[in-house]
Design a protein around this motif. Structure first.
Motif, PDB file in Angstrom:
ATOM      1  N   ALA B  57      -6.971 -26.201   9.579  1.00 45.04           N
ATOM      2  CA  ALA B  57      -6.837 -27.261   8.577  1.00 45.04           C
ATOM      3  C   ALA B  57      -6.971 -26.683   7.173  1.00 45.04           C
ATOM      4  O   ALA B  57      -6.162 -26.987   6.283  1.00 45.04           O
ATOM      5  CB  ALA B  57      -7.899 -28.338   8.818  1.00 45.04           C
ATOM      6  N   GLY B  58      -7.953 -25.812   6.989  1.00 41.87           N
ATOM      7  CA  GLY B  58      -8.172 -25.229   5.671  1.00 41.87           C
ATOM      8  C   GLY B  58      -6.987 -24.398   5.217  1.00 41.87           C
ATOM      9  O   GLY B  58      -6.575 -24.468   4.055  1.00 41.87           O
ATOM     10  N   TYR B  59      -6.413 -23.633   6.152  1.00 44.31           N
ATOM     11  CA  TYR B  59      -5.277 -22.794   5.771  1.00 44.31           C
ATOM     12  C   TYR B  59      -4.096 -23.649   5.324  1.00 44.31           C
ATOM     13  O   TYR B  59      -3.454 -23.370   4.311  1.00 44.31           O
ATOM     14  CB  TYR B  59      -4.875 -21.897   6.943  1.00 44.31           C
ATOM     15  N   VAL B  60      -3.812 -24.706   6.077  1.00 43.49           N
ATOM     16  CA  VAL B  60      -2.676 -25.563   5.718  1.00 43.49           C
ATOM     17  C   VAL B  60      -2.926 -26.224   4.363  1.00 43.49           C
ATOM     18  O   VAL B  60      -2.031 -26.300   3.517  1.00 43.49           O
ATOM     19  CB  VAL B  60      -2.425 -26.617   6.813  1.00 43.49           C
ATOM     20  N   VAL B  61      -4.158 -26.676   4.141  1.00 48.16           N
ATOM     21  CA  VAL B  61      -4.461 -27.296   2.848  1.00 48.16           C
ATOM     22  C   VAL B  61      -4.246 -26.284   1.730  1.00 48.16           C
ATOM     23  O   VAL B  61      -3.602 -26.568   0.711  1.00 48.16           O
ATOM     24  CB  VAL B  61      -5.911 -27.825   2.832  1.00 48.16           C
ATOM     25  N   ALA B  62      -4.754 -25.065   1.932  1.00 45.67           N
ATOM     26  CA  ALA B  62      -4.620 -24.058   0.884  1.00 45.67           C
ATOM     27  C   ALA B  62      -3.150 -23.747   0.618  1.00 45.67           C
ATOM     28  O   ALA B  62      -2.745 -23.504  -0.517  1.00 45.67           O
ATOM     29  CB  ALA B  62      -5.367 -22.791   1.292  1.00 45.67           C
ATOM     30  N   ALA B  63      -2.338 -23.778   1.673  1.00 43.94           N
ATOM     31  CA  ALA B  63      -0.938 -23.398   1.504  1.00 43.94           C
ATOM     32  C   ALA B  63      -0.095 -24.521   0.930  1.00 43.94           C
ATOM     33  O   ALA B  63       0.925 -24.269   0.291  1.00 43.94           O
ATOM     34  CB  ALA B  63      -0.362 -22.955   2.857  1.00 43.94           C
ATOM     35  N   ARG B  64      -0.466 -25.770   1.168  1.00 44.03           N
ATOM     36  CA  ARG B  64       0.464 -26.853   0.845  1.00 44.03           C
ATOM     37  C   ARG B  64      -0.085 -27.954  -0.044  1.00 44.03           C
ATOM     38  O   ARG B  64       0.537 -28.984  -0.208  1.00 44.03           O
ATOM     39  CB  ARG B  64       0.982 -27.502   2.151  1.00 44.03           C
ATOM     40  N   ARG B  65      -1.249 -27.757  -0.620  1.00 46.24           N
ATOM     41  CA  ARG B  65      -1.720 -28.879  -1.431  1.00 46.24           C
ATOM     42  C   ARG B  65      -1.157 -28.761  -2.857  1.00 46.24           C
ATOM     43  O   ARG B  65      -0.767 -27.699  -3.311  1.00 46.24           O
ATOM     44  CB  ARG B  65      -3.230 -28.962  -1.437  1.00 46.24           C
ATOM     45  N   ALA B 151      -6.282 -34.343   5.446  1.00 47.74           N
ATOM     46  CA  ALA B 151      -5.241 -35.350   5.272  1.00 47.74           C
ATOM     47  C   ALA B 151      -5.339 -35.962   3.886  1.00 47.74           C
ATOM     48  O   ALA B 151      -4.340 -36.162   3.198  1.00 47.74           O
ATOM     49  CB  ALA B 151      -5.390 -36.438   6.328  1.00 47.74           C
ATOM     50  N   ASN B 152      -6.564 -36.200   3.468  1.00 51.52           N
ATOM     51  CA  ASN B 152      -6.786 -36.812   2.165  1.00 51.52           C
ATOM     52  C   ASN B 152      -6.224 -35.979   1.030  1.00 51.52           C
ATOM     53  O   ASN B 152      -5.686 -36.508   0.054  1.00 51.52           O
ATOM     54  CB  ASN B 152      -8.298 -36.957   1.969  1.00 51.52           C
ATOM     55  N   SER B 153      -6.349 -34.647   1.158  1.00 53.54           N
ATOM     56  CA  SER B 153      -5.908 -33.835   0.034  1.00 53.54           C
ATOM     57  C   SER B 153      -4.431 -33.469   0.142  1.00 53.54           C
ATOM     58  O   SER B 153      -3.852 -32.979  -0.814  1.00 53.54           O
ATOM     59  CB  SER B 153      -6.769 -32.591  -0.100  1.00 53.54           C
ATOM     60  N   LEU B 154      -3.822 -33.698   1.293  1.00 53.87           N
ATOM     61  CA  LEU B 154      -2.400 -33.359   1.424  1.00 53.87           C
ATOM     62  C   LEU B 154      -1.503 -34.571   1.186  1.00 53.87           C
ATOM     63  O   LEU B 154      -0.361 -34.432   0.753  1.00 53.87           O
ATOM     64  CB  LEU B 154      -2.121 -32.792   2.821  1.00 53.87           C
ATOM     65  N   VAL B 366       4.122 -23.633   7.401  1.00 53.78           N
ATOM     66  CA  VAL B 366       5.400 -22.930   7.329  1.00 53.78           C
ATOM     67  C   VAL B 366       6.536 -23.900   7.030  1.00 53.78           C
ATOM     68  O   VAL B 366       7.409 -23.608   6.209  1.00 53.78           O
ATOM     69  CB  VAL B 366       5.683 -22.201   8.663  1.00 53.78           C
ATOM     70  N   VAL B 367       6.521 -25.070   7.682  1.00 47.89           N
ATOM     71  CA  VAL B 367       7.706 -25.931   7.577  1.00 47.89           C
ATOM     72  C   VAL B 367       7.629 -26.923   6.414  1.00 47.89           C
ATOM     73  O   VAL B 367       8.648 -27.316   5.864  1.00 47.89           O
ATOM     74  CB  VAL B 367       7.960 -26.711   8.882  1.00 47.89           C
ATOM     75  N   ALA B 368       6.433 -27.331   6.022  1.00 52.00           N
ATOM     76  CA  ALA B 368       6.361 -28.344   4.959  1.00 52.00           C
ATOM     77  C   ALA B 368       6.865 -27.750   3.650  1.00 52.00           C
ATOM     78  O   ALA B 368       6.647 -26.570   3.383  1.00 52.00           O
ATOM     79  CB  ALA B 368       4.932 -28.831   4.795  1.00 52.00           C
ATOM     80  N   PRO B 369       7.559 -28.555   2.823  1.00 54.13           N
ATOM     81  CA  PRO B 369       8.055 -28.050   1.545  1.00 54.13           C
ATOM     82  C   PRO B 369       6.918 -27.534   0.677  1.00 54.13           C
ATOM     83  O   PRO B 369       5.811 -28.064   0.694  1.00 54.13           O
ATOM     84  CB  PRO B 369       8.712 -29.275   0.909  1.00 54.13           C
ATOM     85  N   LEU B 370       7.219 -26.486  -0.056  1.00 55.44           N
ATOM     86  CA  LEU B 370       6.203 -25.794  -0.839  1.00 55.44           C
ATOM     87  C   LEU B 370       6.029 -26.477  -2.189  1.00 55.44           C
ATOM     88  O   LEU B 370       6.974 -26.585  -2.955  1.00 55.44           O
ATOM     89  CB  LEU B 370       6.658 -24.354  -1.048  1.00 55.44           C
ATOM     90  N   PRO B 371       4.834 -26.943  -2.518  1.00 54.41           N
ATOM     91  CA  PRO B 371       4.654 -27.561  -3.836  1.00 54.41           C
ATOM     92  C   PRO B 371       4.841 -26.508  -4.927  1.00 54.41           C
ATOM     93  O   PRO B 371       4.433 -25.360  -4.739  1.00 54.41           O
ATOM     94  CB  PRO B 371       3.212 -28.067  -3.821  1.00 54.41           C
ATOM     95  N   PRO B 372       5.446 -26.890  -6.036  1.00 52.81           N
ATOM     96  CA  PRO B 372       5.791 -25.904  -7.061  1.00 52.81           C
ATOM     97  C   PRO B 372       4.574 -25.199  -7.652  1.00 52.81           C
ATOM     98  O   PRO B 372       4.641 -24.039  -7.988  1.00 52.81           O
ATOM     99  CB  PRO B 372       6.512 -26.726  -8.132  1.00 52.81           C
TER     100      PRO B 372
END
Lengths: 585, 383
Positions: B57-65, B151-154, B366-372
């Motif tokens: 969860a932490g990795y995904v948040v760091a990558a996509r928030r 979920a809250n932060s994404l 990997v799949v979610a669009p990358l925030p600028p």
């Protein structure tokens, strides 16, 4: 488009109607400017058009207001939403959603427009208002001018026939105000929108108006007419009109361009007189009170110290003559460098105007000077102390700040209680604050609740509270926001008196006319850096954005205010009044 | 030489695009993903698996928030999780535990309690088993909280509310307004507190908070009145005319449906009645949903750019569901591995297949669009 028939509004607890005898028609596609002193019922009149008065605010509306054929008595504001777009004084209170794009769409969603229509209009509006870059940004992160544009855009998307705006440019810097006005101009010209707008800063808007609606005094019947005619009898008028009246130009000029075309004879007459700003370093003060011993010295020293920025290695002059000094000051808020290498010093008796666009770092600099923020680089010394590290109780005797929202300083529920608290905070003898209040704000009883004061009165109260501790350095953040010309003139008088007593005054302001009237020195900030620092006349005359109207009209001569011109002409004029008054007309 | 390099051309198409409003993963998908992870966490007390879940969860948040204000809530949830673990341990030490243990660590002085407080113990023996049990239990709760925080932060909370059915729109607006008011009030408190300095008063302390309380509330009230005026003037609350028959049907369906849901749930939970419980619950649900849908007719609102469920959204939601399903299956197949023994104490082992399944939760990174603005640290901050 908008018809008022014998409209009067009376609020429940008022002893006389706020508005009465309004009987006029605003034709379609016109930009009508609503002018008048504070408290005259401008906002109430605007409210009757959108239906918020009386449906939302209460009060009794007599007579009839119809907008596009719909009677506001029988139609609630929400039923007028497709016809009237309203933007109030505070854009932040207007926003329902969190991002720019959603905000633009909100009104259309409420009206139930088709998704493809909404999408197209949002894109069009983003372009029209120059907001395309900001579409995904949270609204809270935008600057004041951007927020104002979003607020206007959000009511534009449902394509209303009438746009009602309450002081749309008061909080904006000159450039942002121009931006907003250009948009309004475009709406009126291209889309045929009818715009009804109240504004105190007449110098910015009067030239764009097709008609001016004047509310001369509370409860008096309004006057609607061509701008030049109405300005001739208006108690509030911009410098360009003031100068036109002084010079006897007929018809009155409304824009700098009109005035400049007529100004050749006046410029010729003034050419022989040296503007006070150019001859004496502290023009306005010498003009008002020639015997002000500390002021010239302070002004001169201040200039010398200000020049130190370029000659970094020069030996520092004696510390005693400086009230505040920032040296290579840097300040970061999060990742944003709000200030970078700012070097500035202020001498006693000197008035400095900080100018620059919204978000340039003016308020941050004031906060650093008063110790609300800690510098991340460089140093700030006020009265020889580091403001952030000094106890607040100590600091109030050295520096006082009147914040942008003077209400932030007021906690108590009566004026008397505020004064008592201020006396004990400042360690001043009881009654000293009350004496100041009586001086700055005559005729306000002790039991008044600070909330019931007008904008200008509240500012005066906050100023009195801050001055109770007699700080040698006084800072004001955007003091003229929401003030009419009369309140502004009173403020100018008070601040000049303080400067004469040896107080150093630093104002952060967008109001170029105020800066011209008051400041000895102007410091322009951009992106957190000082980009110009020098005597007012020299800095503002050369700048298109920061020059006051008088300077624009009389350039290249360095006249800044109508008062200067009047005093200069005064003695020269009185002996030869007879022959010369007729000649320019 | 010049052959069309298939995989090479495919790769750019697979790379996550930069996020914009058009391709943003719907808030619902992020919540499904996070609830999947949370479900998985609720099925195990194995600290290694829980740690893996939190890490995913932490990795995904760091990558996509994003940089949005709500995106900063993750840290708060992690701290809350650690706090929960701490509280659980402290309570276990103070109040004792029902877990029988032999590894005595230390003995606290026991407070004698009166008869009526039988079964409650204050102080006394503290065993290693009870501490480990409390730790596992607390870790499970903490992992649940952290998944919700992710979920809250994404996901943009306002967008989630936008997907409510039209009949619930008013409720949604109330929540959105409340959510934007909280930060405004916090900002007010900060501003007024610093303004106290201008009057020469200390900015900290309880006195400061008490004194600015009234002005803050006043400000909030004034702002809400202004906002209400603005919303009214912008058409909030416009309703379409609905024939009375439709209105009555809506009411009947909604009320009847809710009654059915209540009765059905009761039937399911009660000892007898499972026979009619489930059908009643389902019928109630259907009726309530129909009522909501019909109620939506009263509202004239349309939606601007509603969230679109594309392939990436399904992948994000699906990866969460997959993790949950795998963990539930593993729990059925090998409960021992998911609940390492406490009595006697054994070292937890990492069960291979569940762990591999948990890693599927990394798919959104990997799949979610990358925030600028996803660059984790600005260069000048590293210096």
């Amino acid at each position: 488009m908008i018809r008022f028939e014998q409209v009067a509004v009376r609020y429940a607890d008022a002893d006389r109607p706020t508005l009465s005898g309004v009987d006029l028609t605003v034709p379609e596609g016109e930009l009508v400017l609503l002018v008048g002193p504070s408290g005259v019922g401008k906002s109430t009149l605007l409210g009757t058009v959108s239906g918020l008065v009386p449906h939302f605010t209460g009060g009794v509306l007599s007579g009839r207001v119809t907008v596009g054929g719909r009677d506001t008595r029988t139609h609630k504001p929400r039923e007028l939403a497709d016809l009237v777009g309203t933007v109030g004084q505070d854009p932040l209170a207007h926003f329902v959603t969190a991002t720019v794009e959603d905000e633009l769409a909100y009104g259309m969603e409420s009206l139930g427009l088709a998704p493809d229509v909404m999408r197209r209009r949002v894109e069009e509006t983003l372009d029209l208002l120059g907001l395309a870059e900001l579409r995904d940004r949270p609204i809270a992160t935008l600057s004041g001018g951007q927020q104002q544009r979003v607020a206007i855009g959000s009511v534009l998307t449902p394509h209303p026939k009438v746009l009602v705006l309450d002081e749309p440019t008061s909080a904006l810097d000159p450039a942002a105000a121009e931006e907003v006005l250009a948009v309004l101009q475009r709406l009126v010209h291209d889309l045929g929108t009818t715009v009804l707008m109240a504004e105190h800063r007449l110098e910015r808007v009067v030239q764009y108006a097709d008609q001016v609606l004047l509310l001369p005094s509370p409860g008096a019947a309004p006057v609607l007419g061509a701008p030049a005619d109405v300005m001739a009898l208006s108690p509030v008028r911009p410098p360009v009109v003031e100068l036109g009246r002084l010079a006897g130009w007929e018809p009155l000029p409304l824009s700098v361009r009109d005035a400049r075309r007529r100004s050749a004879p006046l410029r010729e007459r003034l050419a022989q007189i040296t503007p006070p700003a150019a001859s004496a370093p502290i023009g306005p003060v010498t003009a008002a009170a020639p015997a002000a011993p500390p002021a010239p010295r302070g002004g001169l020293l201040g200039r010398l110290l200000g020049g130190r920025r370029t000659t970094a290695g020069a030996p520092a002059p004696s510390e005693a003559a400086v009230v505040a000094r920032a040296d290579g000051l840097g300040l970061r808020r999060g990742r944003v460098e709000a200030l970078r290498r700012v070097t500035l010093s202020v001498a006693p008796g000197e008035t400095v105007a900080l100018m620059g666009r919204n978000g340039a770092g003016k308020s941050t600099l004031l906060s650093a000077l008063v110790g609300m923020l800690e510098p991340t680089a460089g140093s700030v010394l006020v009265g020889g102390l580091h403001p952030f590290r000094t106890a607040p109780r100590e600091m109030v005797r050295r520096v006082g700040l009147v914040p942008q929202e003077p209400r932030d300083l007021l906690y108590a529920d009566t004026v008397a209680a505020e004064c008592a608290a201020a006396d004990s905070d400042a360690g001043a003898p009881p009654g000293s604050c009350r004496a100041l209040v009586s001086e700055l704000l005559p005729g306000v009883p002790d039991a008044t609740h600070p909330r019931d004061l007008s904008e200008g009165q509240r500012l005066a109260l906050a100023l009195a509270l801050v001055l109770t501790a007699r700080p040698p350095l006084l800072l004001l953040d955007e003091p003229t926001r929401g003030l009419d010309y009369a309140a502004k003139a009173r403020l100018v008088g008070v601040l000049r008196g303080l400067a004469d007593e040896g107080h150093a005054v630093v104002l952060a302001t967008h109001d170029v006319e105020l800066a011209a009237e008051l400041a000895h020195r102007v410091v322009i900030l951009a992106d957190g850096e000082v980009v110009a620092d020098g005597p007012t006349a020299r800095v503002v005359v050369s700048s298109p954005a920061f020059a006051p109207q008088t300077a624009k009209i009389l350039a290249p001569q360095e006249w800044l205010t109508v008062t200067q011109v009047r005093t200069a002409l005064g003695p020269a004029r009185s002996p030869e009044t007879g022959p010369s008054t007729g000649s320019p007309a | 030489m010049n052959r069309a390099p298939g995989p090479v051309r495919l790769l750019p198409a697979l790379r996550a695009p930069a996020a914009s409003r058009g391709n943003a993963v719907p808030a619902g998908a992020w919540w499904l993903w996070a609830l999947g992870l949370a479900t998985a966490a609720s099925r195990t007390t194995n600290p290694l698996l829980l740690g893996l879940l939190v890490g995913v969860a932490g990795y995904v948040v760091a990558a996509r928030r994003t940089d949005a204000p709500w995106a900063r809530s993750y840290g708060a949830f992690v701290r809350l999780g650690l706090f929960v673990v701490g509280v659980r341990l402290v309570f276990s030490v103070l109040l004792g535990s029902s877990v029988p243990g032999t590894q005595l660590l230390f003995t606290l002085p026991e407070v004698p309690l009166p008869d009526w407080a039988q079964g409650v113990r204050l102080g006394g023996q503290v065993t290693a088993e009870q501490l480990v049990f409390a730790l596992y239990d607390g870790a499970k709760l903490a992992a649940l909280l952290i998944c919700v925080g992710a979920a809250n932060s994404l996901a943009d909370p306002a967008r989630l509310l936008k997907s409510l059915p039209g009949a619930l729109y008013e409720v949604g607006v109330a929540v959105v307004v409340a959510m934007t008011f909280a930060p405004n009030m916090v900002a007010d408190v900060m501003r007024l507190r610093t303004a106290r300095r201008l009057r020469g008063r200390p900015t900290g302390g309880i006195a400061a908070v008490l004194q600015i309380g009234l002005p803050v509330l006043e400000g909030a009230l004034e702002r809400s009145v202004a906002l209400a005026a603005s919303m009214d003037a912008r058409g909030y609350g416009r309703t379409a005319d609905v024939p009375p028959a439709v209105r009555h049907t809506t009411n009947a369906l909604t009320l009847g449906g809710l009654l059915g849901v209540c009765a059905g749930t009761y039937g399911l939970l009660a000892a007898q009645g499972a026979v009619y419980g489930l059908p009643l619950l389902l019928a109630g649900l259907v009726a309530a949903l129909a009522g909501l849908r019909l109620g939506g007719r009263r509202s004239v609102r349309t939606r601007y750019r509603p969230d679109r469920w594309d392939a990436r959204a399904w992948l994000v939601a699906g990866s969460g569901v997959l993790v949950a399903a795998a963990m539930i299956a593993a729990g059925g197949a090998d409960p021992e591995a998911l609940h390492p023994g406490v009595v006697p104490l054994t070292a937890p082992v990492l069960p291979l297949w569940p762990a591999a399944a948990v890693l599927a939760g990394l798919l959104p990174a990997v799949v979610a669009p990358l925030p600028p603005s996803a660059s984790p640290v600005a260069p000048e901050e590293q210096a």
